[in-house]
Design a protein around this motif. Sequence first.
Motif, PDB file in Angstrom:
ATOM      1  N   HIS A  19      31.186 -15.452  79.969  1.00 28.54           N
ATOM      2  CA  HIS A  19      30.044 -15.268  80.866  1.00 28.54           C
ATOM      3  C   HIS A  19      30.236 -13.951  81.628  1.00 28.54           C
ATOM      4  O   HIS A  19      30.952 -13.904  82.625  1.00 28.54           O
ATOM      5  CB  HIS A  19      29.931 -16.453  81.826  1.00 28.54           C
ATOM      6  N   THR A  20      29.622 -12.895  81.146  1.00 27.46           N
ATOM      7  CA  THR A  20      29.904 -11.558  81.669  1.00 27.46           C
ATOM      8  C   THR A  20      28.760 -10.939  82.464  1.00 27.46           C
ATOM      9  O   THR A  20      28.897  -9.819  82.948  1.00 27.46           O
ATOM     10  CB  THR A  20      30.230 -10.611  80.501  1.00 27.46           C
ATOM     11  N   PHE A  21      27.656 -11.642  82.648  1.00 34.03           N
ATOM     12  CA  PHE A  21      26.460 -11.009  83.218  1.00 34.03           C
ATOM     13  C   PHE A  21      26.706 -10.474  84.631  1.00 34.03           C
ATOM     14  O   PHE A  21      26.266  -9.393  84.987  1.00 34.03           O
ATOM     15  CB  PHE A  21      25.287 -11.997  83.231  1.00 34.03           C
ATOM     16  N   HIS A  22      27.415 -11.221  85.460  1.00 34.17           N
ATOM     17  CA  HIS A  22      27.591 -10.817  86.867  1.00 34.17           C
ATOM     18  C   HIS A  22      28.868 -10.019  87.093  1.00 34.17           C
ATOM     19  O   HIS A  22      29.184  -9.684  88.232  1.00 34.17           O
ATOM     20  CB  HIS A  22      27.596 -12.045  87.771  1.00 34.17           C
ATOM     21  N   ARG A  23      29.612  -9.760  86.042  1.00 33.69           N
ATOM     22  CA  ARG A  23      30.892  -9.054  86.225  1.00 33.69           C
ATOM     23  C   ARG A  23      30.658  -7.592  86.590  1.00 33.69           C
ATOM     24  O   ARG A  23      29.663  -6.992  86.209  1.00 33.69           O
ATOM     25  CB  ARG A  23      31.755  -9.183  84.967  1.00 33.69           C
ATOM     26  N   LYS A  24      31.587  -7.034  87.328  1.00 33.23           N
ATOM     27  CA  LYS A  24      31.388  -5.704  87.920  1.00 33.23           C
ATOM     28  C   LYS A  24      31.747  -4.555  86.980  1.00 33.23           C
ATOM     29  O   LYS A  24      31.361  -3.421  87.216  1.00 33.23           O
ATOM     30  CB  LYS A  24      32.223  -5.588  89.203  1.00 33.23           C
ATOM     31  N   GLY A  25      32.521  -4.836  85.934  1.00 39.59           N
ATOM     32  CA  GLY A  25      32.898  -3.767  85.008  1.00 39.59           C
ATOM     33  C   GLY A  25      34.370  -3.834  84.671  1.00 39.59           C
ATOM     34  O   GLY A  25      35.128  -4.598  85.272  1.00 39.59           O
ATOM     35  N   ALA A  26      34.788  -2.997  83.724  1.00 44.26           N
ATOM     36  CA  ALA A  26      36.184  -2.976  83.291  1.00 44.26           C
ATOM     37  C   ALA A  26      37.036  -2.288  84.349  1.00 44.26           C
ATOM     38  O   ALA A  26      36.667  -1.216  84.849  1.00 44.26           O
ATOM     39  CB  ALA A  26      36.295  -2.249  81.957  1.00 44.26           C
ATOM     40  N   ALA A  27      38.166  -2.912  84.688  1.00 39.19           N
ATOM     41  CA  ALA A  27      39.078  -2.333  85.684  1.00 39.19           C
ATOM     42  C   ALA A  27      40.054  -1.411  84.964  1.00 39.19           C
ATOM     43  O   ALA A  27      40.874  -1.865  84.171  1.00 39.19           O
ATOM     44  CB  ALA A  27      39.817  -3.443  86.411  1.00 39.19           C
ATOM     45  N   LYS A  28      39.954  -0.102  85.247  1.00 37.15           N
ATOM     46  CA  LYS A  28      40.796   0.882  84.558  1.00 37.15           C
ATOM     47  C   LYS A  28      41.253   1.958  85.529  1.00 37.15           C
ATOM     48  O   LYS A  28      40.607   2.196  86.562  1.00 37.15           O
ATOM     49  CB  LYS A  28      40.011   1.554  83.426  1.00 37.15           C
ATOM     50  N   LEU A  29      42.356   2.623  85.171  1.00 38.52           N
ATOM     51  CA  LEU A  29      42.802   3.794  85.920  1.00 38.52           C
ATOM     52  C   LEU A  29      41.888   4.975  85.578  1.00 38.52           C
ATOM     53  O   LEU A  29      41.013   4.877  84.719  1.00 38.52           O
ATOM     54  CB  LEU A  29      44.251   4.132  85.547  1.00 38.52           C
ATOM     55  N   ARG A  30      42.119   6.111  86.267  1.00 38.43           N
ATOM     56  CA  ARG A  30      41.344   7.314  85.943  1.00 38.43           C
ATOM     57  C   ARG A  30      41.645   7.792  84.526  1.00 38.43           C
ATOM     58  O   ARG A  30      42.720   7.535  83.992  1.00 38.43           O
ATOM     59  CB  ARG A  30      41.723   8.462  86.891  1.00 38.43           C
ATOM     60  N   ASN A  31      40.704   8.520  83.953  1.00 32.74           N
ATOM     61  CA  ASN A  31      40.984   9.193  82.693  1.00 32.74           C
ATOM     62  C   ASN A  31      42.110  10.193  82.919  1.00 32.74           C
ATOM     63  O   ASN A  31      42.099  10.932  83.914  1.00 32.74           O
ATOM     64  CB  ASN A  31      39.742   9.942  82.197  1.00 32.74           C
ATOM     65  N   LEU A  32      43.073  10.215  82.019  1.00 32.87           N
ATOM     66  CA  LEU A  32      44.209  11.127  82.171  1.00 32.87           C
ATOM     67  C   LEU A  32      43.738  12.563  81.942  1.00 32.87           C
ATOM     68  O   LEU A  32      43.268  12.909  80.861  1.00 32.87           O
ATOM     69  CB  LEU A  32      45.300  10.755  81.159  1.00 32.87           C
ATOM     70  N   ASP A  33      43.849  13.405  82.982  1.00 33.37           N
ATOM     71  CA  ASP A  33      43.362  14.778  82.865  1.00 33.37           C
ATOM     72  C   ASP A  33      44.442  15.759  83.332  1.00 33.37           C
ATOM     73  O   ASP A  33      45.563  15.375  83.667  1.00 33.37           O
ATOM     74  CB  ASP A  33      42.057  14.964  83.664  1.00 33.37           C
ATOM     75  N   PHE A  34      44.084  17.040  83.377  1.00 29.32           N
ATOM     76  CA  PHE A  34      45.033  18.103  83.740  1.00 29.32           C
ATOM     77  C   PHE A  34      45.609  17.865  85.138  1.00 29.32           C
ATOM     78  O   PHE A  34      46.808  18.061  85.365  1.00 29.32           O
ATOM     79  CB  PHE A  34      44.315  19.455  83.676  1.00 29.32           C
ATOM     80  N   ALA A  35      44.760  17.452  86.080  1.00 30.03           N
ATOM     81  CA  ALA A  35      45.203  17.260  87.463  1.00 30.03           C
ATOM     82  C   ALA A  35      46.313  16.214  87.553  1.00 30.03           C
ATOM     83  O   ALA A  35      47.301  16.394  88.264  1.00 30.03           O
ATOM     84  CB  ALA A  35      44.013  16.835  88.327  1.00 30.03           C
ATOM     85  N   GLU A  36      46.162  15.106  86.823  1.00 30.26           N
ATOM     86  CA  GLU A  36      47.170  14.044  86.889  1.00 30.26           C
ATOM     87  C   GLU A  36      48.431  14.412  86.119  1.00 30.26           C
ATOM     88  O   GLU A  36      49.531  14.025  86.490  1.00 30.26           O
ATOM     89  CB  GLU A  36      46.594  12.726  86.350  1.00 30.26           C
ATOM     90  N   ARG A  37      48.279  15.169  85.030  1.00 30.02           N
ATOM     91  CA  ARG A  37      49.457  15.519  84.228  1.00 30.02           C
ATOM     92  C   ARG A  37      50.357  16.507  84.946  1.00 30.02           C
ATOM     93  O   ARG A  37      51.573  16.511  84.758  1.00 30.02           O
ATOM     94  CB  ARG A  37      49.026  16.111  82.881  1.00 30.02           C
ATOM     95  N   ASN A  38      49.763  17.371  85.801  1.00 26.94           N
ATOM     96  CA  ASN A  38      50.539  18.464  86.383  1.00 26.94           C
ATOM     97  C   ASN A  38      50.685  18.404  87.897  1.00 26.94           C
ATOM     98  O   ASN A  38      51.623  18.982  88.434  1.00 26.94           O
ATOM     99  CB  ASN A  38      49.901  19.805  85.993  1.00 26.94           C
ATOM    100  N   GLY A  39      49.778  17.756  88.584  1.00 28.65           N
ATOM    101  CA  GLY A  39      49.862  17.702  90.044  1.00 28.65           C
ATOM    102  C   GLY A  39      49.439  16.339  90.540  1.00 28.65           C
ATOM    103  O   GLY A  39      49.987  15.325  90.149  1.00 28.65           O
ATOM    104  N   TYR A  40      48.415  16.315  91.406  1.00 31.84           N
ATOM    105  CA  TYR A  40      47.867  15.031  91.852  1.00 31.84           C
ATOM    106  C   TYR A  40      46.420  15.234  92.289  1.00 31.84           C
ATOM    107  O   TYR A  40      45.971  16.363  92.498  1.00 31.84           O
ATOM    108  CB  TYR A  40      48.706  14.426  92.986  1.00 31.84           C
ATOM    109  N   ILE A  41      45.715  14.135  92.427  1.00 27.67           N
ATOM    110  CA  ILE A  41      44.331  14.158  92.900  1.00 27.67           C
ATOM    111  C   ILE A  41      44.164  13.027  93.902  1.00 27.67           C
ATOM    112  O   ILE A  41      44.760  11.953  93.752  1.00 27.67           O
ATOM    113  CB  ILE A  41      43.325  14.034  91.723  1.00 27.67           C
ATOM    114  N   LYS A  42      43.383  13.295  94.949  1.00 32.87           N
ATOM    115  CA  LYS A  42      43.227  12.325  96.037  1.00 32.87           C
ATOM    116  C   LYS A  42      41.910  11.581  95.894  1.00 32.87           C
ATOM    117  O   LYS A  42      40.882  12.188  95.588  1.00 32.87           O
ATOM    118  CB  LYS A  42      43.271  13.054  97.384  1.00 32.87           C
TER     119      LYS A  42
END
Length: 258
Positions: A19-42
């Motif tokens: 029963h998925t109609f009222h669910r809010k969405g898939a819980a996931k981390l951010r897409n892995l990008d340049f900022a996360e691979r080399n530094g950080y993002i707030k």
Amino acid sequence: MGRVIRAQRKGSSHLFKSHTFHRKGAAKLRNLDFAERNGYIKGVVREIIHDPGRGAPLAVVAFRDRYKYGLKKELMVAAEGIYTGQYIYCGKKAGIAVGNILPVGQMPEGTVVCQLEEKAGDRGKLAKASGNYATIVSHNPDAHKTKIKLPSGSKKTISSFNRGMIGIVAGGGRIDKPILKAGRAYFKYKAKRHSWPKVRGVCMNPVDHPFGGGNHQHIGKPSTVSRFKSPGRKVGLIAARRTGRVRGTKVIIDKSEK
């Protein structure tokens, strides 16, 4: 020939869909990008919301869009102790604090993590249920591998570049409170799927289940069953390697380790 049993109907019938109609969405981390691979993002926690059918609360975290003007909202499982308005830092150079997301190779041994990636960049697959957590056991810096202890107690070796959120998943202790009455169980499973109440096979008639019938409620045959049996016979312990209680901790060995 007997009736089509419940286990067979679960494959084709729409009655058993989640029963998925009222669910809010898939819980996931951010897409892995340049900022996360080399530094950080707030990012900032905008709100903490309930997701029907899930024991753990979800956090809506807003990040600056890295490529065009605006904000990007991410939905992730909330770690215990995070609050609305809190800043969350994601990336290789993020600090060790509850709610922050960084590669497991950057965390000290003994760190408690949740929402852990199984493969680098898959946005979080392990230790996501309420109250669950994994523990960093040891690092192998030369091979870029990290050994973790999963909520089940089994140990697994993963890449040190896999990300995880520091802390344990919120909503722990949920199963400590007894359900007590059928009405609560009814509404619990109403949000999940049609899997309650579950009628036992031994109290059915022979036409309805392989374990049905007989003058006393008994199985009357081994409960272990071959993997190659017909679908209407596959009930009980299907293709069991072993039976009985499981003792000790399990170890999952990666093919790369062998």
